[in-house]
Design an enzyme around this catalytic site. Structure first.
Site, PDB file in Angstrom:
ATOM      1  N   SER A  19       2.518  -6.288   7.116  1.00  0.00           N
ATOM      2  CA  SER A  19       1.102  -6.258   7.499  1.00  0.00           C
ATOM      3  C   SER A  19       0.239  -6.916   6.431  1.00  0.00           C
ATOM      4  O   SER A  19      -0.725  -7.633   6.743  1.00  0.00           O
ATOM      5  CB  SER A  19       0.637  -4.808   7.678  1.00  0.00           C
ATOM      6  OG  SER A  19       1.397  -4.165   8.664  1.00  0.00           O
ATOM      7  N   PRO A  73       9.714  -4.275  -0.765  1.00  0.00           N
ATOM      8  CA  PRO A  73      10.880  -3.967   0.061  1.00  0.00           C
ATOM      9  C   PRO A  73      10.519  -3.958   1.551  1.00  0.00           C
ATOM     10  O   PRO A  73       9.488  -3.400   1.931  1.00  0.00           O
ATOM     11  CB  PRO A  73      11.295  -2.561  -0.393  1.00  0.00           C
ATOM     12  CG  PRO A  73      10.649  -2.348  -1.712  1.00  0.00           C
ATOM     13  CD  PRO A  73       9.441  -3.226  -1.763  1.00  0.00           C
ATOM     14  N   LYS A  75       0.849  -1.203   0.000  1.00  0.00           N
ATOM     15  CA  LYS A  75       0.000   0.000   0.000  1.00  0.00           C
ATOM     16  C   LYS A  75       0.874   1.239   0.000  1.00  0.00           C
ATOM     17  O   LYS A  75       2.048   1.196   0.427  1.00  0.00           O
ATOM     18  CB  LYS A  75      -0.935   0.046   1.217  1.00  0.00           C
ATOM     19  CG  LYS A  75      -0.263   0.024   2.606  1.00  0.00           C
ATOM     20  CD  LYS A  75       0.268   1.349   3.110  1.00  0.00           C
ATOM     21  CE  LYS A  75       0.966   1.215   4.471  1.00  0.00           C
ATOM     22  NZ  LYS A  75       1.923   2.292   4.759  1.00  0.00           N
ATOM     23  N   GLY A 131       7.888   1.332   4.350  1.00  0.00           N
ATOM     24  CA  GLY A 131       6.690   2.163   4.484  1.00  0.00           C
ATOM     25  C   GLY A 131       5.572   1.720   3.557  1.00  0.00           C
ATOM     26  O   GLY A 131       4.625   2.452   3.308  1.00  0.00           O
ATOM     27  N   LEU A 132       5.670   0.472   3.076  1.00  0.00           N
ATOM     28  CA  LEU A 132       4.686  -0.041   2.119  1.00  0.00           C
ATOM     29  C   LEU A 132       3.785  -1.109   2.733  1.00  0.00           C
ATOM     30  O   LEU A 132       2.974  -1.717   2.039  1.00  0.00           O
ATOM     31  CB  LEU A 132       5.417  -0.619   0.889  1.00  0.00           C
ATOM     32  CG  LEU A 132       6.338   0.381   0.192  1.00  0.00           C
ATOM     33  CD1 LEU A 132       7.128  -0.290  -0.923  1.00  0.00           C
ATOM     34  CD2 LEU A 132       5.527   1.546  -0.368  1.00  0.00           C
ATOM     35  N   GLY A 133       3.964  -1.349   4.027  1.00  0.00           N
ATOM     36  CA  GLY A 133       3.076  -2.261   4.745  1.00  0.00           C
ATOM     37  C   GLY A 133       3.211  -3.722   4.346  1.00  0.00           C
ATOM     38  O   GLY A 133       2.272  -4.509   4.542  1.00  0.00           O
ATOM     39  N   ASP A 172      -1.945  -1.620  10.653  1.00  0.00           N
ATOM     40  CA  ASP A 172      -2.276  -1.655   9.223  1.00  0.00           C
ATOM     41  C   ASP A 172      -2.899  -2.979   8.781  1.00  0.00           C
ATOM     42  O   ASP A 172      -3.442  -3.065   7.676  1.00  0.00           O
ATOM     43  CB  ASP A 172      -1.017  -1.473   8.353  1.00  0.00           C
ATOM     44  CG  ASP A 172      -0.334  -0.135   8.563  1.00  0.00           C
ATOM     45  OD1 ASP A 172      -0.885   0.697   9.296  1.00  0.00           O
ATOM     46  OD2 ASP A 172       0.749   0.062   7.979  1.00  0.00           O
TER      47      ASP A 172
HETATM   48  P1  ATP Z   1       5.309  -0.336   8.899  1.00  0.00           P
HETATM   49  O1  ATP Z   1       5.191   1.006   8.259  1.00  0.00           O
HETATM   50  O2  ATP Z   1       3.997  -0.991   9.252  1.00  0.00           O
HETATM   51  O3  ATP Z   1       6.359  -0.435   9.975  1.00  0.00           O
HETATM   52  P2  ATP Z   1       6.870  -1.177   6.677  1.00  0.00           P
HETATM   53  O4  ATP Z   1       6.176  -1.264   5.371  1.00  0.00           O
HETATM   54  O5  ATP Z   1       7.749   0.002   6.893  1.00  0.00           O
HETATM   55  O6  ATP Z   1       5.777  -1.311   7.778  1.00  0.00           O
HETATM   56  P3  ATP Z   1       7.470  -3.977   6.736  1.00  0.00           P
HETATM   57  O7  ATP Z   1       8.033  -4.380   5.428  1.00  0.00           O
HETATM   58  O8  ATP Z   1       6.067  -4.343   7.010  1.00  0.00           O
HETATM   59  O9  ATP Z   1       7.727  -2.422   6.940  1.00  0.00           O
HETATM   60  O10 ATP Z   1       8.442  -4.547   7.887  1.00  0.00           O
HETATM   61  C1  ATP Z   1       8.446  -4.014   9.173  1.00  0.00           C
HETATM   62  C2  ATP Z   1       9.213  -4.960  10.087  1.00  0.00           C
HETATM   63  O11 ATP Z   1       8.476  -6.166  10.255  1.00  0.00           O
HETATM   64  C3  ATP Z   1      10.579  -5.344   9.569  1.00  0.00           C
HETATM   65  O12 ATP Z   1      11.535  -4.893  10.491  1.00  0.00           O
HETATM   66  C4  ATP Z   1      10.601  -6.872   9.500  1.00  0.00           C
HETATM   67  O13 ATP Z   1      11.720  -7.419  10.145  1.00  0.00           O
HETATM   68  C5  ATP Z   1       9.335  -7.297  10.247  1.00  0.00           C
HETATM   69  N1  ATP Z   1       8.612  -8.395   9.549  1.00  0.00           N
HETATM   70  C6  ATP Z   1       8.047  -9.448  10.136  1.00  0.00           C
HETATM   71  N2  ATP Z   1       7.425 -10.227   9.235  1.00  0.00           N
HETATM   72  C7  ATP Z   1       7.607  -9.664   8.036  1.00  0.00           C
HETATM   73  C8  ATP Z   1       7.189 -10.005   6.713  1.00  0.00           C
HETATM   74  N3  ATP Z   1       6.467 -11.105   6.459  1.00  0.00           N
HETATM   75  N4  ATP Z   1       7.538  -9.186   5.719  1.00  0.00           N
HETATM   76  C9  ATP Z   1       8.244  -8.048   5.984  1.00  0.00           C
HETATM   77  N5  ATP Z   1       8.677  -7.692   7.200  1.00  0.00           N
HETATM   78  C10 ATP Z   1       8.354  -8.475   8.240  1.00  0.00           C
END
Ligand code: ATP
Length: 299
Positions: free
Chosen positions: A105, A96, A14, A100-102, A138
């Site tokens: 979640s 990635p 997202k 910040g792409l969730g 999220d």
């Molecule tokens: P948010 O903004 O919700 O923190 P994001 O998009 O920045 O999310 P994600 O890629 O969701 O980041 O990863 C956040 C953290 O969750 C990472 O530090 C990672 O180690 C952990 N994590 C646990 N399970 C997963 C997964 N299946 N995919 C990605 N990261 C995961």
């Protein structure tokens, strides 16, 4: 009568089309206002019915341990439902990690949706959203996905047929921003602006492009001050002709909205290989159905 044995899912990433940090709450979370919008970038998850809960992952950044959000989602659903068998999860990571792409979640939500089918639980969407909320703010959004206007911690959702009539170029620079760090450094701004994003969500960006003036991300102030490379991505997308260039979530990804595909492609071509770029066409919606049953076995 047969039961599905193997299921494929494509959890999408997202972007946040606007993100307002409204106030810090007594429970230490923040109240936010945002528009979540799924883009054409996805992980792949395969669920195979088995005993126990196990996992493999294509990404060292999202290892297949008990902390992985896929494992946590499966364990939570099994405990909550009392289901006595299990699942093996195969995760192919394309979104990635920590961008910040969730992505994490979205993976967790896909596991909840997929296991609801694989384990024949027939739980309503509302139960899955509530369970998802225990894993991360999220996750509730990704149970239905597509687009939603969100408030509360991001779990109070109004889904709708929100469309983006632009090419969305997403650029993730080789920089990691901790979400916890970003929340510590953002200065909440009072909720006097809440009508703005709601109007964007209800409006038509094609006919009223001025609505884009309402779209800001409050995390940009602390994040850009500390990570100039991220601000530079925003500046370059703007110079390449983006109608809007904005950071997603707490970074590091930045997206640009372009009227012409050529403009978006030439903007992407300007970034070196360390920058991950992906392009989403205008009016994109993730394909339905969201899960694919691969084979059935006799019961
Ligand atoms: P948010 O903004 O919700 O923190 P994001 O998009 O920045 O999310 P994600 O890629 O969701 O980041 O990863 C956040 C953290 O969750 C990472 O530090 C990672 O180690 C952990 N994590 C646990 N399970 C997963 C997964 N299946 N995919 C990605 N990261 C995961």
């Amino acid at each position: 009568m047969s039961a599905s044995h193997r299921i494929l899912l494509r959890p999408h990433a997202k972007i946040n089309i606007g993100l307002h940090i409204l106030r810090k709450r007594p429970d230490a979370y923040h109240d936010i206002e945002t528009i979540f919008h799924e883009v054409d970038l996805y992980d792949e998850i395969e669920l195979v019915r088995t005993e126990g809960i196990s996992m493999e992952s294509s990404s060292p950044a999202a290892p297949p341990d008990a902390e992985n959000l896929c494992m946590r989602a499966a364990a939570l659903l099994r405990q909550w439902s009392g289901y006595e068998h299990g699942v093996h999860i195969r995760l192919t990571k394309r979104i990635p990690v920590g961008g910040g792409l969730g992505g994490g979640s979205s993976d967790a939500a896909a596991v909840l949706v997929g296991l609801n089918h694989l384990w024949n639980l027939s739980l309503p969407v509302e139960d899955l959203q509530r369970l998802g909320g225990q894993l991360g703010a999220d996750v509730s959004f990704f149970i239905r996905g597509e687009s939603a206007y969100a408030t509360g911690r991001g779990e109070v959702l109004r889904h709708g047929d929100f469309r983006v009539p632009f090419w969305i170029l997403l650029v993730t620079p080789p920089v990691h921003v901790s979400t916890a760090w970003a929340y510590q450094h953002v200065v909440p701004r009072p909720p006097t602006r809440t009508s703005g994003l709601s109007a964007v969500f209800e409006g038509d960006l094609g006919r009223s492009p001025d609505l884009l003036l309402e779209v800001e991300n409050d995390f940009e102030i602390p994040v850009f001050a500390h990570y100039p490379a991220i601000q530079d991505v925003k500046r370059r997308l703007g110079s390449a002709g983006a109608a809007l260039a904005l950071m997603s979530g707490s970074g590091a990804s930045v997206f640009g909205l372009f009227r012409e595909e050529d403009q978006a492609n030439s903007a992407a071509a300007g970034f070196s290989d360390e920058y991950l770029c992906s392009l989403t066409p205008p009016l994109f919606r993730p394909p339905q159905p969201r899960l694919r049953v691969i084979d059935d076995e006799p019961r």
